[in-house]
Design a protein around this motif. Structure first.
Motif, PDB file in Angstrom:
ATOM      1  N   LEU A 292      -4.668  -1.067   4.943  1.00 52.25           N
ATOM      2  CA  LEU A 292      -4.649  -2.072   3.882  1.00 52.25           C
ATOM      3  C   LEU A 292      -3.293  -2.771   3.772  1.00 52.25           C
ATOM      4  CD1 LEU A 292      -6.648  -0.319   1.044  1.00 52.25           C
ATOM      5  CD2 LEU A 292      -7.327  -2.348   2.300  1.00 52.25           C
ATOM      6  N   ASP A 293      -2.232  -2.186   4.316  1.00 46.77           N
ATOM      7  CA  ASP A 293      -0.938  -2.843   4.255  1.00 46.77           C
ATOM      8  C   ASP A 293      -0.941  -4.153   5.041  1.00 46.77           C
ATOM      9  OD1 ASP A 293       1.130  -2.140   2.652  1.00 46.77           O
ATOM     10  OD2 ASP A 293       1.994  -0.664   3.993  1.00 46.77           O
TER      11      ASP A 293
ATOM     12  N   TRP B  48       0.820  -1.211   0.000  1.00 51.77           N
ATOM     13  CA  TRP B  48       0.000   0.000   0.000  1.00 51.77           C
ATOM     14  C   TRP B  48       0.852   1.258   0.000  1.00 51.77           C
ATOM     15  CZ3 TRP B  48      -4.471   1.171  -1.647  1.00 51.77           C
ATOM     16  CH2 TRP B  48      -5.136   2.341  -1.234  1.00 51.77           C
TER      17      TRP B  48
ATOM     18  N   SER C  94      -4.903   3.306   5.206  1.00 49.27           N
ATOM     19  CA  SER C  94      -3.552   2.877   5.560  1.00 49.27           C
ATOM     20  C   SER C  94      -3.492   1.469   6.113  1.00 49.27           C
ATOM     21  CB  SER C  94      -2.937   3.851   6.572  1.00 49.27           C
ATOM     22  OG  SER C  94      -3.740   3.896   7.749  1.00 49.27           O
TER      23      SER C  94
ATOM     24  N   LEU D  98      -5.888  -3.794  -4.162  1.00 52.47           N
ATOM     25  CA  LEU D  98      -4.999  -2.721  -3.725  1.00 52.47           C
ATOM     26  C   LEU D  98      -4.769  -1.689  -4.827  1.00 52.47           C
ATOM     27  CD1 LEU D  98      -2.347  -4.741  -1.703  1.00 52.47           C
ATOM     28  CD2 LEU D  98      -3.836  -2.954  -0.794  1.00 52.47           C
TER      29      LEU D  98
ATOM     30  N   HIS E 185       1.305   4.216  -2.796  1.00 49.10           N
ATOM     31  CA  HIS E 185       1.184   5.615  -2.380  1.00 49.10           C
ATOM     32  C   HIS E 185       2.356   6.430  -2.929  1.00 49.10           C
ATOM     33  CE1 HIS E 185       0.928   8.593   1.274  1.00 49.10           C
ATOM     34  NE2 HIS E 185       0.739   9.199   0.111  1.00 49.10           N
TER      35      HIS E 185
ATOM     36  N   ALA F 195      -6.011   2.122  -4.794  1.00 49.57           N
ATOM     37  CA  ALA F 195      -5.026   3.203  -4.875  1.00 49.57           C
ATOM     38  C   ALA F 195      -5.387   4.198  -5.975  1.00 49.57           C
ATOM     39  CB  ALA F 195      -3.634   2.623  -5.130  1.00 49.57           C
TER      40      ALA F 195
END
Length: 203
Positions: free
Chosen positions: A198-199, A89, A196, A160, A93, A164
């Protein structure tokens, strides 16, 4: 071998004319509407022939979308580089932050482009297709970095990447439509921070 000065000059001249054509087209699209503005009118307003127009852009739609995302960097390669130091993630970013940095100084132009896109079903569909193509280019790079059962890695990578790009599009629209109270990078950071956690898909 370094690029010859003559080739460099030609490429800069080509880029300048592409930019001029894009500006002319955007102005006409604002005045008349995208669907009501044929290529012949764009070429005439720019002082060139339609044949010359097609040397620089394959379609009328490409005048708006041809340079998006606005970066000369190979985004899958950039994502792969960020994955060496960050989770999926955060790597996405940082990759899209590079795109944001390239548009952050041109709020007026992007605001105008966004307004034109939102007036045309054709352009909205074209933008969606472009985003799908970008997603397909990033997903294979992300899959090996998403741990877990092999059968689920592809699905998680797709989720993901699409999340994003949604963050990017939402931040971009929010930034472009406002009068300067937020910067593009700030909007993007806020959007990504919202997701955040999601990592954790690495676990």
């Amino acid at each position: 071998m370094d690029e010859s000065p003559a080739i460099g000059i030609r490429e800069r001249a080509r880029g300048a004319l592409r930019g001029e054509l894009a500006d002319v087209a955007l102005r006409l699209f604002e005045e008349r509407g995208y669907d009501q503005t044929p290529v012949d009118d764009i070429a005439s307003a720019a002082g060139i022939s339609p044949r010359t127009f097609y040397r620089y852009f394959g379609t009328k739609e490409e005048v708006l979308f041809g340079d998006l995302p606005p970066t000369s960097v190979d985004l899958p390669a950039l994502l792969e580089d960020h994955l060496l130091r960050a989770g999926p993630w955060e790597a996405l970013h940082q990759t899209l932050r590079h795109v944001a940095e390239n548009i952050g100084t041109q709020r007026g132009r992007w605001s105008r482009l966004l307004r034109v896109v939102n007036t045309s079903d054709t352009l909205r569909a074209g933008h969606l297709e472009q985003q799908m193509n970008l997603a397909q280019s990033l997903i294979p790079t992300l899959v090996p970095a998403v741990e877990g059962p092999a059968g689920w890695s592809d699905l998680r990578a797709r989720v993901l990447v699409h999340a994003a790009l949604t963050c990017f599009d939402t931040a971009f629209s929010h930034w472009a439509e406002r009068d300067g109270d937020i910067e593009m990078l700030e909007a993007l950071d806020i959007a990504f921070t919202t997701f955040s956690t999601l990592d954790s898909v690495q676990a």
